[in-house]
Scaffold this active site. Sequence first.
Site, PDB file in Angstrom:
ATOM      1  N   GLY A  19       0.827  -1.197   0.000  1.00  0.00           N
ATOM      2  CA  GLY A  19       0.000   0.000   0.000  1.00  0.00           C
ATOM      3  C   GLY A  19       0.856   1.240   0.000  1.00  0.00           C
ATOM      4  O   GLY A  19       2.072   1.189   0.225  1.00  0.00           O
ATOM      5  N   GLY A  21       0.664   5.651   0.967  1.00  0.00           N
ATOM      6  CA  GLY A  21      -0.025   6.837   1.429  1.00  0.00           C
ATOM      7  C   GLY A  21       0.709   8.074   0.981  1.00  0.00           C
ATOM      8  O   GLY A  21       1.686   8.007   0.216  1.00  0.00           O
ATOM      9  N   VAL A  26       4.033   1.092   2.277  1.00  0.00           N
ATOM     10  CA  VAL A  26       4.013  -0.099   3.124  1.00  0.00           C
ATOM     11  C   VAL A  26       4.370  -1.308   2.256  1.00  0.00           C
ATOM     12  O   VAL A  26       3.774  -1.518   1.194  1.00  0.00           O
ATOM     13  CB  VAL A  26       2.634  -0.295   3.791  1.00  0.00           C
ATOM     14  N   LYS A  41       6.811  -0.306   6.963  1.00  0.00           N
ATOM     15  CA  LYS A  41       6.368   1.009   6.513  1.00  0.00           C
ATOM     16  C   LYS A  41       7.581   1.904   6.322  1.00  0.00           C
ATOM     17  O   LYS A  41       8.334   2.157   7.267  1.00  0.00           O
ATOM     18  CB  LYS A  41       5.406   1.611   7.544  1.00  0.00           C
ATOM     19  N   GLU A  91       3.087  -5.767  12.470  1.00  0.00           N
ATOM     20  CA  GLU A  91       2.375  -7.018  12.210  1.00  0.00           C
ATOM     21  C   GLU A  91       1.778  -6.981  10.807  1.00  0.00           C
ATOM     22  O   GLU A  91       1.189  -5.976  10.408  1.00  0.00           O
ATOM     23  CB  GLU A  91       1.277  -7.172  13.258  1.00  0.00           C
ATOM     24  N   TYR A  92       1.948  -8.067  10.057  1.00  0.00           N
ATOM     25  CA  TYR A  92       1.336  -8.132   8.725  1.00  0.00           C
ATOM     26  C   TYR A  92      -0.063  -8.724   8.851  1.00  0.00           C
ATOM     27  O   TYR A  92      -0.257  -9.802   9.416  1.00  0.00           O
ATOM     28  CB  TYR A  92       2.173  -8.992   7.781  1.00  0.00           C
ATOM     29  N   VAL A  93      -1.040  -8.008   8.339  1.00  0.00           N
ATOM     30  CA  VAL A  93      -2.434  -8.450   8.387  1.00  0.00           C
ATOM     31  C   VAL A  93      -2.922  -8.655   6.951  1.00  0.00           C
ATOM     32  O   VAL A  93      -2.990  -7.692   6.182  1.00  0.00           O
ATOM     33  CB  VAL A  93      -3.325  -7.408   9.098  1.00  0.00           C
ATOM     34  N   ASP A 136      -6.580  10.201  12.993  1.00  0.00           N
ATOM     35  CA  ASP A 136      -6.808   9.991  11.559  1.00  0.00           C
ATOM     36  C   ASP A 136      -7.609   8.708  11.334  1.00  0.00           C
ATOM     37  O   ASP A 136      -7.210   7.848  10.549  1.00  0.00           O
ATOM     38  CB  ASP A 136      -5.476   9.939  10.809  1.00  0.00           C
ATOM     39  N   ASN A 141      -7.646   3.686   7.025  1.00  0.00           N
ATOM     40  CA  ASN A 141      -6.871   3.159   8.137  1.00  0.00           C
ATOM     41  C   ASN A 141      -7.603   2.068   8.913  1.00  0.00           C
ATOM     42  O   ASN A 141      -7.217   1.734  10.026  1.00  0.00           O
ATOM     43  CB  ASN A 141      -6.464   4.297   9.072  1.00  0.00           C
TER      44      ASN A 141
END
Length: 460
Positions: A19, A21, A26, A41, A91-93, A136, A141
């Site tokens: 991802g 931003g 990320v 990140k 942590e990877y989700v 935010d 998010n």
Amino acid sequence: MAFEEQLVSGRYRLLDRAGRGAMSVVWRARDERLDRVVAVKQFLHEPGLDPAVPCDRAIREARLASRLRHPHAVAVYDVLEDAGSMYLVMEYVPARSLTDLLLERGPLPRCDVVRIGRQIGAALAAAHGDWILHRDVTPNNVLVSADGTARITDFGVSRALGEHLAAEDGVVVGTLPYVAPEVARGGEAGLPSDVYSLGATLYTALEGTPPFGTSDDPITLLRRITENQLVPPPHGGPLTGVLMRMLERDPAARPSMPEVVELLHAVGRPPSAAPRRPWLRRAAVTGAAVCLTSASVAAGVALTGEPASTAVPVDRPAPTTVTADHTVHATTTAPAPVSTPAPEPAPRPARVTAQPPPEGGCSARYQVTNSWPGGAQAEVTVHNDRPTRLAGWTVTWVLPGGTVIRDLWNGSVSRSGSTVTVTDAGWNALLEPDASASFGLTEDLTAGRPAVPVVSCHPN
């Protein structure tokens, strides 16, 4: 060597981009020391910005996010610097952002929105308990896994309560469609600001658009937010009261984040199981079938009122009152015998009702809990006045002219002429002595303020 193959800090091998931003990228990466997949990140350098800013931001995010350990918050493992860039190891989700989910599926069902709200609200309540502001909370998010589990992430602009960052003076921090009115006016963010942002996020999940829409002109959007001319969510049903309280213009009028969690848990719970608190009663969110409506409403049948001059088929209407919080009440009971019963020594202050007969049946109270231009929401409470168990109940009233019932929950509704009849939903039929049940409804109004009809309750 391709950037995807880069080894960060001699330990984290970047695999692919997960991802991006405005200020970071990320990556999905492998921790080669612990042999596990993580999210890394990378903070980007912004043109014209002091190179120390990404470093400060990364360290602040790591420090605050690592304090929060919650199943619905993404965990932070480490912060490091490599080749002039700052990295945050998390942590990877395996999940998608709520934004991506809405782009693919469109607005979500109420039950899904309530579930997401409960989970994210619980994580933010834990953060607030440690005096951490997220600042935010947006669909970007919120991560949602395939099994429906939601997690809050990206504490990049978070701060500890009371911490003042000089670099932010005169700057609105957050994502515009989701910032609270006090922040949009240039004020200080506080715990209620996160409550507002979560409410705006859930509103977006329910309706497909933020409460005040979007605009390419930030000044126009800021004006909409500060003026707070909010239209309640058309598809809110029993969730409307919760969202409208979260989106109050006055921060002091919003519930705390723990209260939000309790309010959301009360949506979908039988009234007898809901906590009895003043702020919970005002929200009028009790209901077992959050994603269901009565059969006639689901089939698209609108219940429309006849002229207000139609006679009301009741024997003895009780007075109508207006309380300090603009709640309107009207109550009736079953017909009384000729002899006048003795007055109650201590009448309930929460109900306006005539004295029930010694062997009475049930009484009902109609309460307007929320209103907006062209519509209103109401809650009807049924009370068992008899000394024995009530096996079922029916509530009737004459629909005021210019009124259309659009949604009803916790009961089955029908209409004959101008008379509306609501029967218990089955699960809320049995009432022990002095116990209560309730159902709710939303209505469209062609003109004027919502009328308070005189309601009549009959035992089945």
